[in-house]
Design a protein around this motif. Structure first.
Motif, PDB file in Angstrom:
ATOM      1  N   GLY A 199      58.624  58.016  90.303  1.00 44.90           N
ATOM      2  CA  GLY A 199      59.965  57.472  90.522  1.00 44.90           C
ATOM      3  C   GLY A 199      59.906  56.004  90.899  1.00 44.90           C
ATOM      4  N   SER A 200      58.848  55.652  91.618  1.00 45.23           N
ATOM      5  CA  SER A 200      58.735  54.283  92.091  1.00 45.23           C
ATOM      6  C   SER A 200      58.294  53.329  90.995  1.00 45.23           C
ATOM      7  CB  SER A 200      57.750  54.234  93.246  1.00 45.23           C
ATOM      8  OG  SER A 200      58.173  55.141  94.224  1.00 45.23           O
ATOM      9  N   ALA A 201      57.579  53.863  90.007  1.00 47.05           N
ATOM     10  CA  ALA A 201      57.224  53.013  88.873  1.00 47.05           C
ATOM     11  C   ALA A 201      58.512  52.553  88.195  1.00 47.05           C
ATOM     12  CB  ALA A 201      56.350  53.791  87.890  1.00 47.05           C
ATOM     13  N   ARG A 202      59.477  53.451  88.140  1.00 51.66           N
ATOM     14  CA  ARG A 202      60.752  53.046  87.555  1.00 51.66           C
ATOM     15  C   ARG A 202      61.430  51.998  88.429  1.00 51.66           C
ATOM     16  NH1 ARG A 202      64.701  57.652  86.729  1.00 51.66           N
ATOM     17  NH2 ARG A 202      65.332  57.116  88.834  1.00 51.66           N
ATOM     18  N   ALA A 203      61.349  52.214  89.750  1.00 48.16           N
ATOM     19  CA  ALA A 203      61.942  51.232  90.661  1.00 48.16           C
ATOM     20  C   ALA A 203      61.333  49.865  90.425  1.00 48.16           C
ATOM     21  CB  ALA A 203      61.749  51.672  92.115  1.00 48.16           C
ATOM     22  N   GLU A 204      60.027  49.840  90.175  1.00 46.71           N
ATOM     23  CA  GLU A 204      59.408  48.544  89.955  1.00 46.71           C
ATOM     24  C   GLU A 204      59.831  47.937  88.621  1.00 46.71           C
ATOM     25  OE1 GLU A 204      55.149  46.792  91.117  1.00 46.71           O
ATOM     26  OE2 GLU A 204      55.315  47.467  89.054  1.00 46.71           O
ATOM     27  N   ARG A 205      59.975  48.791  87.615  1.00 40.30           N
ATOM     28  CA  ARG A 205      60.484  48.268  86.332  1.00 40.30           C
ATOM     29  C   ARG A 205      61.884  47.690  86.500  1.00 40.30           C
ATOM     30  NH1 ARG A 205      58.395  52.688  83.841  1.00 40.30           N
ATOM     31  NH2 ARG A 205      60.401  53.734  83.666  1.00 40.30           N
ATOM     32  N   ASP A 206      62.722  48.409  87.258  1.00 43.19           N
ATOM     33  CA  ASP A 206      64.082  47.916  87.494  1.00 43.19           C
ATOM     34  C   ASP A 206      64.051  46.577  88.213  1.00 43.19           C
ATOM     35  OD1 ASP A 206      65.065  50.148  86.319  1.00 43.19           O
ATOM     36  OD2 ASP A 206      65.677  51.151  88.177  1.00 43.19           O
ATOM     37  N   ALA A 207      63.156  46.498  89.194  1.00 46.87           N
ATOM     38  CA  ALA A 207      63.065  45.254  89.975  1.00 46.87           C
ATOM     39  C   ALA A 207      62.649  44.101  89.065  1.00 46.87           C
ATOM     40  CB  ALA A 207      62.063  45.434  91.116  1.00 46.87           C
ATOM     41  N   THR A 208      61.671  44.378  88.198  1.00 43.66           N
ATOM     42  CA  THR A 208      61.184  43.339  87.293  1.00 43.66           C
ATOM     43  C   THR A 208      62.284  42.913  86.327  1.00 43.66           C
ATOM     44  OG1 THR A 208      58.984  44.261  87.468  1.00 43.66           O
ATOM     45  CG2 THR A 208      59.372  42.777  85.639  1.00 43.66           C
ATOM     46  N   ARG A 209      63.026  43.871  85.847  1.00 41.80           N
ATOM     47  CA  ARG A 209      64.129  43.546  84.924  1.00 41.80           C
ATOM     48  C   ARG A 209      65.161  42.668  85.640  1.00 41.80           C
ATOM     49  NH1 ARG A 209      68.347  46.263  84.589  1.00 41.80           N
ATOM     50  NH2 ARG A 209      67.443  48.207  85.299  1.00 41.80           N
ATOM     51  N   ARG A 210      65.442  43.054  86.869  1.00 40.20           N
ATOM     52  CA  ARG A 210      66.430  42.307  87.640  1.00 40.20           C
ATOM     53  C   ARG A 210      65.945  40.877  87.933  1.00 40.20           C
ATOM     54  NH1 ARG A 210      70.922  42.461  89.965  1.00 40.20           N
ATOM     55  NH2 ARG A 210      71.133  41.281  91.886  1.00 40.20           N
ATOM     56  N   ALA A 211      64.657  40.765  88.244  1.00 43.24           N
ATOM     57  CA  ALA A 211      64.108  39.437  88.530  1.00 43.24           C
ATOM     58  C   ALA A 211      64.181  38.550  87.279  1.00 43.24           C
ATOM     59  CB  ALA A 211      62.665  39.558  89.020  1.00 43.24           C
ATOM     60  N   ARG A 212      63.887  39.143  86.118  1.00 43.27           N
ATOM     61  CA  ARG A 212      63.969  38.369  84.872  1.00 43.27           C
ATOM     62  C   ARG A 212      65.413  37.962  84.590  1.00 43.27           C
ATOM     63  NH1 ARG A 212      59.286  38.034  81.988  1.00 43.27           N
ATOM     64  NH2 ARG A 212      57.692  39.580  82.497  1.00 43.27           N
ATOM     65  N   GLU A 213      66.336  38.864  84.913  1.00 44.43           N
ATOM     66  CA  GLU A 213      67.754  38.567  84.710  1.00 44.43           C
ATOM     67  C   GLU A 213      68.179  37.359  85.575  1.00 44.43           C
ATOM     68  OE1 GLU A 213      69.914  42.329  84.999  1.00 44.43           O
ATOM     69  OE2 GLU A 213      71.459  41.200  86.092  1.00 44.43           O
ATOM     70  N   MET A 214      67.686  37.338  86.823  1.00 43.69           N
ATOM     71  CA  MET A 214      68.008  36.213  87.711  1.00 43.69           C
ATOM     72  C   MET A 214      67.460  34.906  87.140  1.00 43.69           C
ATOM     73  SD  MET A 214      69.734  37.248  90.201  1.00 43.69           S
ATOM     74  CE  MET A 214      70.406  38.755  89.574  1.00 43.69           C
ATOM     75  N   LEU A 215      66.226  34.970  86.617  1.00 39.49           N
ATOM     76  CA  LEU A 215      65.635  33.770  86.021  1.00 39.49           C
ATOM     77  C   LEU A 215      66.455  33.330  84.812  1.00 39.49           C
ATOM     78  CD1 LEU A 215      61.859  34.671  86.383  1.00 39.49           C
ATOM     79  CD2 LEU A 215      63.097  32.847  87.584  1.00 39.49           C
ATOM     80  N   GLY A 216      66.990  34.308  84.082  1.00 42.94           N
ATOM     81  CA  GLY A 216      67.863  33.987  82.957  1.00 42.94           C
ATOM     82  C   GLY A 216      69.110  33.251  83.424  1.00 42.94           C
ATOM     83  N   GLN A 217      69.680  33.705  84.525  1.00 48.79           N
ATOM     84  CA  GLN A 217      70.875  33.029  85.055  1.00 48.79           C
ATOM     85  C   GLN A 217      70.566  31.596  85.466  1.00 48.79           C
ATOM     86  OE1 GLN A 217      73.397  34.892  87.929  1.00 48.79           O
ATOM     87  NE2 GLN A 217      73.098  36.941  87.085  1.00 48.79           N
TER      88      GLN A 217
END
Ligand SMILES: Nc1ncnc2c1ncn2[C@@H]1O[C@H](COP(=O)(O)OP(=O)(O)O)[C@@H](O)[C@H]1O
Ligand SMILES: [Mg+2]
Length: 250
Positions: free
Chosen positions: A118-136
């Motif tokens: 479950g936490s591997a998914r949490a980390e994927r979500d976190a990474t996606r979110r971090a990339r999204e912030m960099l996109g902004q």
């Protein structure tokens, strides 16, 4: 959104912030300006829970933040950058942004390290979110570079992305334009306006005039810890009290 009432911070004999009151509305850039030593950073520290006010209080959406630790303030959605940038130069840009999630996802981080699915998914979500912030911030393409390779202007954007990644509603930026070129300042200003257009609230400490004038909805001028003026940028240049502080005459 943020209400500061009669905030006073004393250090031994010195009153760094003196009976300061102001209100910040959602979606605006509210700027604290003033000479060195005026109390701007101390006001930030008091709002962020890093310094205990001697008197007065701060509330977010009507909820008092009295006695809260920095972590508790951060959990409410108030995040900040620091005057001396806290970029971890050896880490990648993406990893720097992920450190902004540390407070909220430490347990899932360890869960992940121990292999919990479950936490591997949490980390994927976190990474996606971090990339999204960099996109902004318009720097998605730099995600995998060592942060130390970036220009000052780009590092500042990484800091802002890090401040926002955990879902901040209000970000406090302490002198983000220091060391930036005119072009980088312009870009920073555009990024801040894009964020506020999406509902982010920005509390800025800055004295680089072109940036302040371009992005601020309200400017509050501090001198010796006291508010001497608060007005929109269009009025600040004509304010007698402000001219006196900056030019020594009215
Ligand atoms: N931790 C501290 N202990 C004692 N004095 C401090 C401390 N932090 C700031 N000050 C003093 O408070 C005043 C306001 O400082 P500061 O908030 O850093 O101003 P600014 O950010 O506007 O330059 C200064 O006179 C500074 O020396
Ligand atoms: Mg300061």
């Amino acid at each position: 959104m943020l209400e500061v009432r009669n905030l006073t911070v004393k250090f031994a004999g010195l009153t760094a912030v003196d009976d300061l009151s102001f209100t910040v509305n959602q979606g605006e850039v509210f700027t604290l300006m003033g000479p060195n030593g005026a109390g701007k950073t101390t006001a930030f520290n008091a709002i962020g829970g890093f310094v205990r006010p001697t008197a007065g209080h701060v509330a977010l959406r009507g909820q008092s933040m009295a006695g809260m630790s920095p972590a508790q303030v951060a959990a409410l959605g108030i995040r900040r950058t620091f005057q001396n940038n806290g970029i971890l130069r050896e880490m990648s840009v993406l990893e720097n942004v992920l450190t902004g999630l540390e407070l909220s996802t430490r347990s899932s981080f360890w869960g992940c390290a121990l292999g919990a699915p479950g936490s591997a998914r949490a980390e994927r979500d976190a990474t996606r979110r971090a990339r999204e912030m960099l996109g902004q911030m318009d720097i998605a393409g730099l995600a995998d570079r060592p942060a130390g390779d970036l220009s000052f202007g780009q590092q500042r954007l990484v800091e802002i992305a890090r401040a926002m990644v955990a879902g901040a509603e209000l970000i406090m930026l302490d002198e983000p334009a220091v060391g930036l070129s005119p072009g980088e300042r312009l870009h920073l200003g555009q990024v801040l306006r894009e964020l506020t257009a999406k509902g982010m609230t920005v509390l800025l400490v800055e004295h680089v005039q072109d940036l302040v004038m371009a992005v601020s909805d309200q400017i509050l001028v501090l001198n010796y810890g006291k508010k001497i003026a608060q007005c929109p940028p269009s009025e600040v240049r004509n304010n007698k009290d402000v001219l006196e502080v900056y030019l020594g005459h009215a």
